[in-house]
Design a protein around this motif. Sequence first.
Motif, PDB file in Angstrom:
ATOM      1  N   SER A   1      38.738  37.336  44.047  1.00 12.15           N
ATOM      2  CA  SER A   1      37.349  37.196  43.621  1.00 12.15           C
ATOM      3  C   SER A   1      37.354  36.777  42.158  1.00 12.15           C
ATOM      4  CB  SER A   1      36.586  38.507  43.791  1.00 12.15           C
ATOM      5  OG  SER A   1      36.911  39.377  42.735  1.00 12.15           O
ATOM      6  N   GLY A   2      36.219  36.286  41.707  1.00 12.69           N
ATOM      7  CA  GLY A   2      36.130  35.777  40.336  1.00 12.69           C
ATOM      8  C   GLY A   2      35.844  36.871  39.317  1.00 12.69           C
ATOM      9  N   LYS A   3      36.126  38.136  39.702  1.00 13.31           N
ATOM     10  CA  LYS A   3      35.814  39.245  38.794  1.00 13.31           C
ATOM     11  C   LYS A   3      36.673  39.153  37.528  1.00 13.31           C
ATOM     12  CE  LYS A   3      35.058  44.186  39.061  1.00 13.31           C
ATOM     13  NZ  LYS A   3      36.166  45.059  38.731  1.00 13.31           N
ATOM     14  N   ARG A   4      35.975  39.183  36.389  1.00 10.51           N
ATOM     15  CA  ARG A   4      36.708  39.065  35.117  1.00 10.51           C
ATOM     16  C   ARG A   4      37.464  40.352  34.801  1.00 10.51           C
ATOM     17  NH1 ARG A   4      34.701  35.883  30.716  1.00 10.51           N
ATOM     18  NH2 ARG A   4      34.071  33.904  31.603  1.00 10.51           N
ATOM     19  N   PRO A   5      38.601  40.248  34.101  1.00  9.49           N
ATOM     20  CA  PRO A   5      39.331  41.468  33.728  1.00  9.49           C
ATOM     21  C   PRO A   5      38.531  42.266  32.704  1.00  9.49           C
ATOM     22  CG  PRO A   5      40.303  39.520  32.701  1.00  9.49           C
ATOM     23  CD  PRO A   5      39.257  39.017  33.648  1.00  9.49           C
ATOM     24  N   ASN A   6      38.796  43.567  32.699  1.00 10.22           N
ATOM     25  CA  ASN A   6      38.130  44.447  31.738  1.00 10.22           C
ATOM     26  C   ASN A   6      38.510  44.051  30.308  1.00 10.22           C
ATOM     27  OD1 ASN A   6      37.341  46.699  30.186  1.00 10.22           O
ATOM     28  ND2 ASN A   6      37.254  47.880  32.111  1.00 10.22           N
ATOM     29  N   LEU A   7      37.518  44.026  29.423  1.00  7.45           N
ATOM     30  CA  LEU A   7      37.773  43.612  28.031  1.00  7.45           C
ATOM     31  C   LEU A   7      38.803  44.488  27.330  1.00  7.45           C
ATOM     32  CD1 LEU A   7      34.629  42.441  26.040  1.00  7.45           C
ATOM     33  CD2 LEU A   7      36.888  41.367  26.215  1.00  7.45           C
ATOM     34  N   ASP A   8      38.899  45.762  27.750  1.00  5.20           N
ATOM     35  CA  ASP A   8      39.879  46.675  27.126  1.00  5.20           C
ATOM     36  C   ASP A   8      41.296  46.106  27.222  1.00  5.20           C
ATOM     37  OD1 ASP A   8      37.764  48.259  26.774  1.00  5.20           O
ATOM     38  OD2 ASP A   8      38.249  49.678  28.397  1.00  5.20           O
ATOM     39  N   LEU A   9      41.540  45.347  28.315  1.00  3.37           N
ATOM     40  CA  LEU A   9      42.874  44.792  28.536  1.00  3.37           C
ATOM     41  C   LEU A   9      43.239  43.794  27.436  1.00  3.37           C
ATOM     42  CD1 LEU A   9      45.254  44.709  30.627  1.00  3.37           C
ATOM     43  CD2 LEU A   9      44.122  42.731  31.662  1.00  3.37           C
TER      44      LEU A   9
ATOM     45  N   ALA B   1      42.886  43.976  24.279  1.00  5.04           N
ATOM     46  CA  ALA B   1      43.568  44.625  23.149  1.00  5.04           C
ATOM     47  C   ALA B   1      44.921  45.178  23.576  1.00  5.04           C
ATOM     48  CB  ALA B   1      42.692  45.746  22.601  1.00  5.04           C
ATOM     49  N   ALA B   2      44.958  45.795  24.775  1.00  6.83           N
ATOM     50  CA  ALA B   2      46.187  46.458  25.228  1.00  6.83           C
ATOM     51  C   ALA B   2      47.266  45.445  25.614  1.00  6.83           C
ATOM     52  CB  ALA B   2      45.868  47.365  26.418  1.00  6.83           C
ATOM     53  N   ASP B   3      46.874  44.340  26.245  1.00  2.00           N
ATOM     54  CA  ASP B   3      47.844  43.385  26.768  1.00  2.00           C
ATOM     55  C   ASP B   3      47.214  41.986  26.707  1.00  2.00           C
ATOM     56  OD1 ASP B   3      49.622  41.846  28.193  1.00  2.00           O
ATOM     57  OD2 ASP B   3      49.303  42.863  30.116  1.00  2.00           O
ATOM     58  N   PRO B   4      47.212  41.373  25.507  1.00  2.00           N
ATOM     59  CA  PRO B   4      46.512  40.090  25.338  1.00  2.00           C
ATOM     60  C   PRO B   4      47.002  39.023  26.320  1.00  2.00           C
ATOM     61  CG  PRO B   4      47.214  40.964  23.212  1.00  2.00           C
ATOM     62  CD  PRO B   4      47.815  41.849  24.262  1.00  2.00           C
ATOM     63  N   ALA B   5      48.316  38.934  26.519  1.00  2.00           N
ATOM     64  CA  ALA B   5      48.835  37.890  27.411  1.00  2.00           C
ATOM     65  C   ALA B   5      48.376  38.147  28.853  1.00  2.00           C
ATOM     66  CB  ALA B   5      50.355  37.845  27.337  1.00  2.00           C
ATOM     67  N   GLY B   6      48.434  39.416  29.241  1.00  2.00           N
ATOM     68  CA  GLY B   6      47.994  39.794  30.597  1.00  2.00           C
ATOM     69  C   GLY B   6      46.512  39.502  30.770  1.00  2.00           C
ATOM     70  N   TYR B   7      45.731  39.743  29.734  1.00  2.00           N
ATOM     71  CA  TYR B   7      44.291  39.494  29.792  1.00  2.00           C
ATOM     72  C   TYR B   7      44.022  38.002  30.021  1.00  2.00           C
ATOM     73  CZ  TYR B   7      39.410  39.093  28.410  1.00  2.00           C
ATOM     74  OH  TYR B   7      38.067  38.808  28.404  1.00  2.00           O
ATOM     75  N   VAL B   8      44.729  37.171  29.250  1.00  3.21           N
ATOM     76  CA  VAL B   8      44.524  35.719  29.357  1.00  3.21           C
ATOM     77  C   VAL B   8      44.903  35.237  30.759  1.00  3.21           C
ATOM     78  CG1 VAL B   8      45.357  33.472  28.534  1.00  3.21           C
ATOM     79  CG2 VAL B   8      44.779  35.274  26.900  1.00  3.21           C
ATOM     80  N   ARG B   9      46.006  35.797  31.281  1.00  7.48           N
ATOM     81  CA  ARG B   9      46.454  35.401  32.624  1.00  7.48           C
ATOM     82  C   ARG B   9      45.400  35.784  33.680  1.00  7.48           C
ATOM     83  NH1 ARG B   9      51.033  37.937  32.464  1.00  7.48           N
ATOM     84  NH2 ARG B   9      50.393  39.624  33.831  1.00  7.48           N
ATOM     85  N   ARG B  10      44.893  37.008  33.542  1.00  2.00           N
ATOM     86  CA  ARG B  10      43.896  37.487  34.524  1.00  2.00           C
ATOM     87  C   ARG B  10      42.593  36.714  34.402  1.00  2.00           C
ATOM     88  NH1 ARG B  10      44.598  43.086  35.312  1.00  2.00           N
ATOM     89  NH2 ARG B  10      42.520  43.096  36.221  1.00  2.00           N
ATOM     90  N   LEU B  11      42.271  36.320  33.177  1.00  2.00           N
ATOM     91  CA  LEU B  11      41.048  35.541  32.962  1.00  2.00           C
ATOM     92  C   LEU B  11      41.181  34.161  33.621  1.00  2.00           C
ATOM     93  CD1 LEU B  11      38.337  35.909  31.523  1.00  2.00           C
ATOM     94  CD2 LEU B  11      39.328  34.835  29.493  1.00  2.00           C
ATOM     95  N   ALA B  12      42.374  33.556  33.462  1.00  2.50           N
ATOM     96  CA  ALA B  12      42.616  32.240  34.083  1.00  2.50           C
ATOM     97  C   ALA B  12      42.527  32.374  35.606  1.00  2.50           C
ATOM     98  CB  ALA B  12      43.987  31.707  33.675  1.00  2.50           C
ATOM     99  N   GLU B  13      43.076  33.464  36.143  1.00  5.99           N
ATOM    100  CA  GLU B  13      43.008  33.686  37.597  1.00  5.99           C
ATOM    101  C   GLU B  13      41.566  33.831  38.056  1.00  5.99           C
ATOM    102  OE1 GLU B  13      47.254  35.956  38.309  1.00  5.99           O
ATOM    103  OE2 GLU B  13      45.393  37.056  38.690  1.00  5.99           O
ATOM    104  N   ALA B  14      40.771  34.565  37.250  1.00  5.71           N
ATOM    105  CA  ALA B  14      39.367  34.773  37.616  1.00  5.71           C
ATOM    106  C   ALA B  14      38.630  33.431  37.656  1.00  5.71           C
ATOM    107  CB  ALA B  14      38.703  35.733  36.625  1.00  5.71           C
ATOM    108  N   THR B  15      38.977  32.549  36.728  1.00  4.66           N
ATOM    109  CA  THR B  15      38.333  31.226  36.693  1.00  4.66           C
ATOM    110  C   THR B  15      38.700  30.428  37.939  1.00  4.66           C
ATOM    111  OG1 THR B  15      38.533  31.286  34.295  1.00  4.66           O
ATOM    112  CG2 THR B  15      38.040  29.148  35.277  1.00  4.66           C
ATOM    113  N   GLU B  16      39.991  30.480  38.307  1.00  8.74           N
ATOM    114  CA  GLU B  16      40.429  29.762  39.516  1.00  8.74           C
ATOM    115  C   GLU B  16      39.780  30.370  40.763  1.00  8.74           C
ATOM    116  OE1 GLU B  16      44.859  28.736  37.737  1.00  8.74           O
ATOM    117  OE2 GLU B  16      44.713  29.739  39.671  1.00  8.74           O
ATOM    118  N   ALA B  17      39.712  31.689  40.793  1.00  6.66           N
ATOM    119  CA  ALA B  17      39.111  32.356  41.953  1.00  6.66           C
ATOM    120  C   ALA B  17      37.634  31.989  42.071  1.00  6.66           C
ATOM    121  CB  ALA B  17      39.274  33.872  41.833  1.00  6.66           C
TER     122      ALA B  17
END
Length: 306
Positions: free
Chosen positions: A239-247, A249-265
């Motif tokens: 689903s296109g659900k965006r990652p939680n913003l808290d991520l 700060a905790a894991d910037p690279a992981g956040y960017v990856r999940r955001l890109a996935e959300a865009t593709e989804a």
Amino acid sequence: DHFRTSVHASGLFALALLRLVRGAGLDTVVDVGAGRGELLRHLHQLEPDLQLLGVEVAARPADLPAAIAWTSALPESVDGLVIANEWLDNIPCHVVEVAPGGRVHVVHVDPATGEESLGQPLDHVTVPESLRQWCARWWPLDEAGPGSRAEIGTTRDAAWADVVRRVDRGLAVAVDYGHTRGDRPPFGSLRSYRDGAETAPLPDGSRDVTAHIAVDAIAAAVGGSVITQREALHALEVSGKRPNLDLAAADPAGYVRRLAEATEATELTALGGLGGFCWVVSGAGGVDPPFRSASPGIGSSGSACE
Ligand SMILES: C[S@@+](CC[C@H](N)C(=O)[O-])C[C@H]1O[C@@H](n2cnc3c(N)ncnc32)[C@H](O)[C@@H]1O
């Protein structure tokens, strides 16, 4: 290349199919109309242990991993998932049109020029009864005005039934642009694409010629059900659900990856686009599809697919 499909839009499409395969306890995927093997390459990357077979009229791509099998003929039997993404819309179909006098005629096309002309009336003795019957059941033109068309789905129904009958145990999924009896395109949907751009339909092999699928007829031919790609992918946790913003700060690279996935989804599930495509799904040999649709033949959103 004349087409860009869900397979090209994102590897998440392959991931969703992998979840479908594993969820059903299967380990084989047969991709009918496999293009250049993009979906199978994704699947192979995700899980090298899968048995993968591409069925394709085009030659085996030179750089396809050796573990992926390739053939031009459908296998006699399948124990696994058969997927056909944007294959059925390329299967040629008969077209009929209401003439100025109100009678429905078969449409002829000159393959050299693309010029169309009206042939025999649909009820003429030389026209196969099966075309009349299909039209009456799935796309009646009794009330339609001159110029209205129907794209007769007999060849698509037969092509998909021929694939599904080979599945001894497993799932069969046809994904395509579709319509159901309540929302047929009044003038048909015959289109042509070359190098990604729309061009005049010409059945001479120089371009991709496509017409949307009567998915309710396909489903009836194989005892399957129809859901939208959006519903199917949501059920398979794409689903296109965006990652939680808290991520962030905790894991910037992981956040960017999940955001890109959300865009593709989001692209894969957008209702005006790929998400509005239909999945015609059926099971065999005791394997049931993990999807439920509210009414047989129509997505649970109540609307037909794009
Ligand atoms: C629109 S492309 C879709 C390719 C791929 N499934 C994807 O999603 O990107 C349709 C493919 O079906 C293939 N095809 C058409 N008729 C076929 C047939 N009778 N048997 C096998 N492949 C066929 C075409 O060569 C083409 O690669």
